[in-house]
Design a protein around this motif. Structure first.
Motif: not given
Length: 56
Positions: A21-42
């Motif tokens: 299992a990944s030991q990375r922080n989930d907040a980073i993945d959630a932030g990327i999951g928000f920023v990338v689609p937001f950028g595409v629609f912008t």
């Protein structure tokens, strides 16, 4: 696996694989999951506004 009578004997999960299992922080993945689609629609909105203004 068979033949171990100790109830605390831990075996490796064969479905887990080598990656574990990944030991990375989930907040980073959630932030990327928000920023990338937001950028595409912008970008889509900006392109639509440029086309609208250019067509006048």
């Amino acid at each position: 696996m068979a033949g171990h009578n100790d109830p605390n004997y831990v075996t490796e999960n064969p479905f887990e694989g080598r990656g574990r299992a990944s030991q990375r922080n989930d907040a980073i993945d959630a932030g990327i999951g928000f920023v990338v689609p937001f950028g595409v629609f912008t970008i889509m909105f900006i392109i639509a506004m440029v086309i609208e203004v250019a067509s006048r």
